[in-house]
Design a protein around this motif. Sequence first.
Motif, short mmCIF file in Angstrom:
data_model
loop_
_atom_site.label_atom_id
_atom_site.label_comp_id
_atom_site.label_asym_id
_atom_site.label_seq_id
_atom_site.Cartn_x
_atom_site.Cartn_y
_atom_site.Cartn_z
N GLU A 217 -14.88 -60.34 72.12
CA GLU A 217 -13.69 -60.83 71.41
C GLU A 217 -12.74 -61.44 72.42
OE1 GLU A 217 -11.71 -58.26 68.47
OE2 GLU A 217 -13.55 -57.05 68.62
N LYS A 218 -12.53 -62.76 72.28
CA LYS A 218 -11.72 -63.50 73.25
C LYS A 218 -10.39 -62.82 73.56
CE LYS A 218 -13.75 -67.35 74.55
NZ LYS A 218 -14.03 -67.63 75.93
N ASN A 219 -9.69 -62.38 72.51
CA ASN A 219 -8.34 -61.86 72.75
C ASN A 219 -8.35 -60.51 73.47
OD1 ASN A 219 -9.44 -60.77 70.51
ND2 ASN A 219 -7.57 -60.77 69.26
N LYS A 220 -9.51 -59.82 73.41
CA LYS A 220 -9.57 -58.53 74.12
C LYS A 220 -10.06 -58.67 75.56
CE LYS A 220 -9.86 -55.21 70.44
NZ LYS A 220 -10.77 -54.45 69.62
N MET A 221 -10.75 -59.79 75.85
CA MET A 221 -11.34 -59.95 77.20
C MET A 221 -10.25 -59.89 78.26
SD MET A 221 -14.01 -63.07 76.63
CE MET A 221 -15.52 -62.89 75.69
N THR A 222 -9.18 -60.67 78.07
CA THR A 222 -8.13 -60.74 79.09
C THR A 222 -7.52 -59.38 79.33
OG1 THR A 222 -7.64 -62.92 78.20
CG2 THR A 222 -6.02 -62.00 79.70
N GLU A 223 -7.15 -58.71 78.25
CA GLU A 223 -6.49 -57.41 78.37
C GLU A 223 -7.40 -56.38 79.05
OE1 GLU A 223 -5.03 -56.27 74.48
OE2 GLU A 223 -5.28 -54.17 75.09
N GLU A 224 -8.65 -56.31 78.57
CA GLU A 224 -9.58 -55.29 79.09
C GLU A 224 -9.92 -55.55 80.56
OE1 GLU A 224 -11.81 -52.93 77.45
OE2 GLU A 224 -11.27 -53.20 75.34
N LEU A 225 -10.16 -56.82 80.90
CA LEU A 225 -10.55 -57.11 82.28
C LEU A 225 -9.37 -56.99 83.22
CD1 LEU A 225 -13.08 -60.04 81.76
CD2 LEU A 225 -13.57 -57.64 82.13
N ASN A 226 -8.20 -57.45 82.77
CA ASN A 226 -7.02 -57.31 83.63
C ASN A 226 -6.73 -55.85 83.90
OD1 ASN A 226 -6.64 -59.97 84.04
ND2 ASN A 226 -5.00 -60.22 82.52
N SER A 227 -6.86 -55.01 82.88
CA SER A 227 -6.54 -53.60 83.10
C SER A 227 -7.59 -52.96 84.01
CB SER A 227 -6.37 -52.83 81.78
OG SER A 227 -7.62 -52.50 81.27
N TYR A 228 -8.85 -53.41 83.94
CA TYR A 228 -9.89 -52.83 84.82
C TYR A 228 -9.66 -53.26 86.28
CZ TYR A 228 -14.37 -51.92 87.04
OH TYR A 228 -15.35 -51.47 87.91
N PHE A 229 -9.40 -54.55 86.47
CA PHE A 229 -9.32 -55.05 87.85
C PHE A 229 -7.94 -54.88 88.47
CE2 PHE A 229 -13.11 -57.36 86.35
CZ PHE A 229 -13.98 -57.08 87.38
N ASN A 230 -6.96 -54.52 87.67
CA ASN A 230 -5.61 -54.35 88.21
C ASN A 230 -5.53 -53.08 89.04
OD1 ASN A 230 -2.97 -54.23 88.79
ND2 ASN A 230 -2.24 -54.15 86.67
N VAL A 231 -5.64 -53.28 90.36
CA VAL A 231 -5.65 -52.11 91.24
C VAL A 231 -4.23 -51.73 91.65
CG1 VAL A 231 -8.00 -52.30 92.10
CG2 VAL A 231 -6.20 -53.64 93.17
N GLY A 232 -3.27 -52.53 91.19
CA GLY A 232 -1.85 -52.34 91.33
C GLY A 232 -1.36 -51.57 92.47
#
Length: 232
Positions: A217-232
Amino acid sequence: MIKINGLKKIYGEATVLNIPELIIPKSQCFGLVGNNGAGKTTLFRIMLDLVRATEGIVMVDEEDVSKGEQWKTKVGAYLDENMLLSYLSPEEYFNALRKIYHLSDQDLNLHMEKFTDFFNGEILGSKKYIRDLSKGNIKKVGIAAAMLGNPEAVLLDEPFENLDPSSQIRLKKLILKEKADHQVTFLISSHDLNHVIEICDRIVLLEKGQMIKDLDEKNKMTEELNSYFNVG
Ligand SMILES: Nc1ncnc2c1ncn2[C@@H]1O[C@H](COP(=O)(O)OP(=O)(O)OP(=O)(O)O)[C@@H](O)[C@H]1O
């Protein structure tokens, strides 16, 4: 269609790939993401029978890639420079492939025309051997070669790496056009989340060889991937 079943790759004590099941339907643009060492290249290498799986099977249209040869006429790929004949000029290389794929000069010219913008006047007629081109231009030769011969599926490992921004945009357009015009299936591994999110219908996230997310789902890709890769 590409089907993977019970796939494992073990090096010594380490299981670097463990994919129970994965089905990639025709015409899907499939993105593969994951941190360094996640197993993306290993998966592509097994799919192309460049590396043998420890367990499991990869099928292209019901043919086991480790047993048959027919699939090779249906799949194009560019993983790295080792796949090229770098001592040839780009013209010589494309012409050698033309003969292997039994294409006419006109077929090759039509194929090359698709890449006019992408090549940006630096590939054909450059009077250089492939090995003497810049890294980005070598990649362009490999990508154009992978799409030659009307493959049904094209595997590209890090296709955006080393390309300048204009070339990255041109490549995205080329991929989308090939998919729309000829229903080509694309498998693209990349560390560039924005590009894969933009062009892929589906993105699988690998972590230590396991598929930990399968997003379509396009709208979930950004959110899910950003939250995974965000090592903040
Ligand atoms: N020939 C080999 N012998 C031992 N281990 C290997 C071999 N080839 C790959 N590996 C290991 O398999 C794991 C997966 O590597 P792979 O190159 O597939 O990851 P990747 O996701 O493509 O990484 P990157 O994003 O850095 O390109 C790594 O831990 C790597 O060290």
